[in-house]
Design a protein around this motif. Structure first.
Motif, PDB file in Angstrom:
ATOM      1  N   VAL A  39       0.546  -1.379  -0.343  1.00 55.87           N
ATOM      2  CA  VAL A  39      -0.124   0.060   0.101  1.00 55.87           C
ATOM      3  C   VAL A  39       1.100   1.508   0.367  1.00 55.87           C
ATOM      4  CG1 VAL A  39      -1.545   1.687   1.409  1.00 55.87           C
ATOM      5  CG2 VAL A  39      -2.185  -1.142   1.344  1.00 55.87           C
ATOM      6  N   GLN A  40       1.557   1.270   0.859  1.00 52.83           N
ATOM      7  CA  GLN A  40       2.499   2.140   0.915  1.00 52.83           C
ATOM      8  C   GLN A  40       3.181   2.678  -0.315  1.00 52.83           C
ATOM      9  OE1 GLN A  40       5.199   1.729   3.973  1.00 52.83           O
ATOM     10  NE2 GLN A  40       3.278   2.238   5.620  1.00 52.83           N
ATOM     11  N   LEU A  41       4.767   1.687  -1.107  1.00 53.22           N
ATOM     12  CA  LEU A  41       4.844   1.730  -2.175  1.00 53.22           C
ATOM     13  C   LEU A  41       3.918   2.108  -3.699  1.00 53.22           C
ATOM     14  CD1 LEU A  41       7.236  -1.123  -1.452  1.00 53.22           C
ATOM     15  CD2 LEU A  41       7.630   0.963  -1.388  1.00 53.22           C
ATOM     16  N   ALA A  42       2.862   1.790  -2.785  1.00 57.58           N
ATOM     17  CA  ALA A  42       2.170   1.701  -4.570  1.00 57.58           C
ATOM     18  C   ALA A  42       1.579   3.307  -4.990  1.00 57.58           C
ATOM     19  CB  ALA A  42       0.591   1.208  -4.695  1.00 57.58           C
ATOM     20  N   ALA A  43       1.322   3.780  -3.042  1.00 57.33           N
ATOM     21  CA  ALA A  43       0.867   5.213  -2.952  1.00 57.33           C
ATOM     22  C   ALA A  43       2.358   6.214  -3.941  1.00 57.33           C
ATOM     23  CB  ALA A  43       0.462   5.575  -1.672  1.00 57.33           C
ATOM     24  N   ALA A  44       3.195   5.580  -3.113  1.00 57.95           N
ATOM     25  CA  ALA A  44       4.479   6.521  -3.712  1.00 57.95           C
ATOM     26  C   ALA A  44       5.095   6.729  -5.081  1.00 57.95           C
ATOM     27  CB  ALA A  44       5.892   5.958  -2.318  1.00 57.95           C
ATOM     28  N   ALA A  45       4.473   5.446  -5.839  1.00 59.15           N
ATOM     29  CA  ALA A  45       5.320   5.313  -6.843  1.00 59.15           C
ATOM     30  C   ALA A  45       3.395   5.543  -7.696  1.00 59.15           C
ATOM     31  CB  ALA A  45       5.463   4.419  -7.354  1.00 59.15           C
ATOM     32  N   ALA A  46       2.503   5.678  -7.260  1.00 56.85           N
ATOM     33  CA  ALA A  46       1.156   6.429  -7.988  1.00 56.85           C
ATOM     34  C   ALA A  46       1.766   7.438  -9.078  1.00 56.85           C
ATOM     35  CB  ALA A  46       0.192   6.929  -7.226  1.00 56.85           C
ATOM     36  N   PRO A  47       0.643   7.400 -10.245  1.00 52.26           N
ATOM     37  CA  PRO A  47       0.266   6.152 -10.862  1.00 52.26           C
ATOM     38  C   PRO A  47       1.046   5.345 -11.052  1.00 52.26           C
ATOM     39  CG  PRO A  47       0.154   7.806 -12.200  1.00 52.26           C
ATOM     40  CD  PRO A  47       1.333   8.235 -11.163  1.00 52.26           C
ATOM     41  N   ARG A  48       1.765   4.475 -11.705  1.00 52.67           N
ATOM     42  CA  ARG A  48       2.087   3.598 -12.030  1.00 52.67           C
ATOM     43  C   ARG A  48       2.440   2.345 -11.014  1.00 52.67           C
ATOM     44  NH1 ARG A  48       7.277   6.104 -11.196  1.00 52.67           N
ATOM     45  NH2 ARG A  48       8.704   4.890  -9.466  1.00 52.67           N
ATOM     46  N   GLY A  49       2.570   2.780  -9.398  1.00 55.86           N
ATOM     47  CA  GLY A  49       2.543   1.644  -9.104  1.00 55.86           C
ATOM     48  C   GLY A  49       3.554   0.841  -8.907  1.00 55.86           C
ATOM     49  N   VAL A  50       3.907  -0.734  -8.451  1.00 51.47           N
ATOM     50  CA  VAL A  50       4.888  -1.073  -8.046  1.00 51.47           C
ATOM     51  C   VAL A  50       5.344  -2.345  -8.615  1.00 51.47           C
ATOM     52  CG1 VAL A  50       4.138  -1.506  -5.299  1.00 51.47           C
ATOM     53  CG2 VAL A  50       6.799  -1.586  -6.835  1.00 51.47           C
ATOM     54  N   SER A  51       6.244  -2.964  -9.081  1.00 50.56           N
ATOM     55  CA  SER A  51       6.223  -4.468  -8.765  1.00 50.56           C
ATOM     56  C   SER A  51       6.687  -5.011  -7.772  1.00 50.56           C
ATOM     57  CB  SER A  51       6.790  -4.342 -11.010  1.00 50.56           C
ATOM     58  OG  SER A  51       7.335  -6.349 -11.264  1.00 50.56           O
ATOM     59  N   GLY A  52       6.495  -6.101  -8.183  1.00 48.96           N
ATOM     60  CA  GLY A  52       6.193  -7.702  -6.800  1.00 48.96           C
ATOM     61  C   GLY A  52       6.085  -9.085  -6.757  1.00 48.96           C
ATOM     62  N   VAL A  53       6.331  -9.611  -5.584  1.00 44.33           N
ATOM     63  CA  VAL A  53       5.638 -10.675  -5.130  1.00 44.33           C
ATOM     64  C   VAL A  53       5.243  -9.606  -4.235  1.00 44.33           C
ATOM     65  CG1 VAL A  53       5.666 -13.232  -4.762  1.00 44.33           C
ATOM     66  CG2 VAL A  53       7.220 -12.224  -6.766  1.00 44.33           C
ATOM     67  N   PHE A  54       3.837  -9.902  -3.702  1.00 43.24           N
ATOM     68  CA  PHE A  54       2.763  -9.658  -2.580  1.00 43.24           C
ATOM     69  C   PHE A  54       2.590 -11.392  -1.703  1.00 43.24           C
ATOM     70  CE2 PHE A  54       2.562  -6.592  -6.345  1.00 43.24           C
ATOM     71  CZ  PHE A  54       3.685  -5.945  -5.175  1.00 43.24           C
ATOM     72  N   ALA A  55       2.920 -10.655  -0.696  1.00 47.96           N
ATOM     73  CA  ALA A  55       2.097 -12.032   0.327  1.00 47.96           C
ATOM     74  C   ALA A  55       1.026 -11.735   1.096  1.00 47.96           C
ATOM     75  CB  ALA A  55       3.297 -12.752   1.424  1.00 47.96           C
ATOM     76  N   LEU A  56       0.323 -12.245   1.760  1.00 52.72           N
ATOM     77  CA  LEU A  56      -1.125 -11.796   1.953  1.00 52.72           C
ATOM     78  C   LEU A  56      -2.178 -13.316   2.526  1.00 52.72           C
ATOM     79  CD1 LEU A  56      -3.829 -10.750   0.435  1.00 52.72           C
ATOM     80  CD2 LEU A  56      -2.192 -10.902  -1.054  1.00 52.72           C
ATOM     81  N   THR A  57      -2.735 -12.731   3.558  1.00 49.15           N
ATOM     82  CA  THR A  57      -3.546 -13.930   4.038  1.00 49.15           C
ATOM     83  C   THR A  57      -4.342 -13.107   3.826  1.00 49.15           C
ATOM     84  OG1 THR A  57      -2.052 -14.797   6.169  1.00 49.15           O
ATOM     85  CG2 THR A  57      -3.877 -15.395   5.937  1.00 49.15           C
ATOM     86  N   VAL A  58      -5.613 -14.761   2.971  1.00 54.28           N
ATOM     87  CA  VAL A  58      -6.796 -14.101   2.281  1.00 54.28           C
ATOM     88  C   VAL A  58      -7.908 -13.966   3.618  1.00 54.28           C
ATOM     89  CG1 VAL A  58      -8.964 -14.706   0.724  1.00 54.28           C
ATOM     90  CG2 VAL A  58      -5.817 -15.100  -0.086  1.00 54.28           C
ATOM     91  N   GLN A  59      -8.424 -13.157   3.994  1.00 50.88           N
ATOM     92  CA  GLN A  59      -9.003 -12.322   5.039  1.00 50.88           C
ATOM     93  C   GLN A  59     -10.512 -12.830   4.831  1.00 50.88           C
ATOM     94  OE1 GLN A  59      -8.391 -12.182   8.292  1.00 50.88           O
ATOM     95  NE2 GLN A  59      -6.591 -13.010   7.956  1.00 50.88           N
ATOM     96  N   SER A  60     -10.489 -12.010   3.442  1.00 49.35           N
ATOM     97  CA  SER A  60     -12.334 -12.420   2.731  1.00 49.35           C
ATOM     98  C   SER A  60     -12.449 -12.075   1.267  1.00 49.35           C
ATOM     99  CB  SER A  60     -12.896 -11.005   3.417  1.00 49.35           C
ATOM    100  OG  SER A  60     -12.943  -9.567   2.436  1.00 49.35           O
ATOM    101  N   ALA A  61     -13.284 -12.853   0.897  1.00 42.57           N
ATOM    102  CA  ALA A  61     -13.197 -12.888  -0.899  1.00 42.57           C
ATOM    103  C   ALA A  61     -14.524 -12.335  -0.938  1.00 42.57           C
ATOM    104  CB  ALA A  61     -13.089 -14.493  -1.207  1.00 42.57           C
ATOM    105  N   ALA A  62     -14.477 -11.785  -2.400  1.00 42.32           N
ATOM    106  CA  ALA A  62     -16.068 -11.605  -3.133  1.00 42.32           C
ATOM    107  C   ALA A  62     -15.767 -12.067  -4.579  1.00 42.32           C
ATOM    108  CB  ALA A  62     -16.590 -10.237  -2.287  1.00 42.32           C
ATOM    109  N   ARG A  63     -16.830 -12.397  -5.308  1.00 45.16           N
ATOM    110  CA  ARG A  63     -17.200 -12.271  -6.889  1.00 45.16           C
ATOM    111  C   ARG A  63     -18.227 -12.166  -7.796  1.00 45.16           C
ATOM    112  NH1 ARG A  63     -14.952 -17.332 -10.268  1.00 45.16           N
ATOM    113  NH2 ARG A  63     -14.397 -18.208  -8.437  1.00 45.16           N
TER     114      ARG A  63
END
Length: 138
Positions: free
Chosen positions: A27-51
């Motif tokens: 979140v911090q890196l994407a905000a700092a790099a906006a609007p282009r964003g940041v490339s990487g491998v992101f790790a998260l635990t899925v807390q919620s999901a919707a479709r």
């Protein structure tokens, strides 16, 4: 920690020695790099999901939480992922840790009143997945 690859033209790949970025860093890196964003491998635990259309996998229970990292899995990738997991990803991945390769970008979300933008908005951080190979359950 993986250094951001914001200038890299290709998406990162998940490899056995891949280092990852956690949701708060994303979140911090994407905000700092906006609007282009940041490339990487992101790790998260899925807390919620919707479709509602694409599959949304969230790092927080409340997708509006400013700390949330949302993985947006496009329909074709969600179908392939379901086949790979032998079940619906929103059920199979909830509570599990995943790695996601891609670009984290800040996305403006407008509040709608009476079918029109109200002028109020907030930002979410999204990683769009167009290929199921971008997601690796741990």
């Amino acid at each position: 920690m993986l250094a951001p690859l914001a200038g890299c033209a290709t998406d990162p790949r998940i490899t056995p020695d891949a280092r990852w970025i956690d949701p708060s860093q994303a979140v911090q890196l994407a905000a700092a790099a906006a609007p282009r964003g940041v490339s990487g491998v992101f790790a998260l635990t899925v807390q919620s999901a919707a479709r509602p259309g694409p599959l949304y996998l969230n790092s927080e229970r409340d997708y509006r939480d400013p700390r949330n990292l949302t993985v947006v899995v496009l329909p074709a990738a969600a179908k392939t992922l379901a086949e790979r997991l032998h079940g619906e990803p929103e059920r199979e991945l909830r509570g599990r840790r995943i790695l996601v390769a891609g670009w984290a970008r800040r996305v403006r979300i407008d509040f709608i009143a009476d079918g029109r933008p109200s002028g109020k908005y907030y930002y979410q951080t999204h990683v769009v997945v167009s290929d199921a190979a971008q997601i690796q359950p741990l």
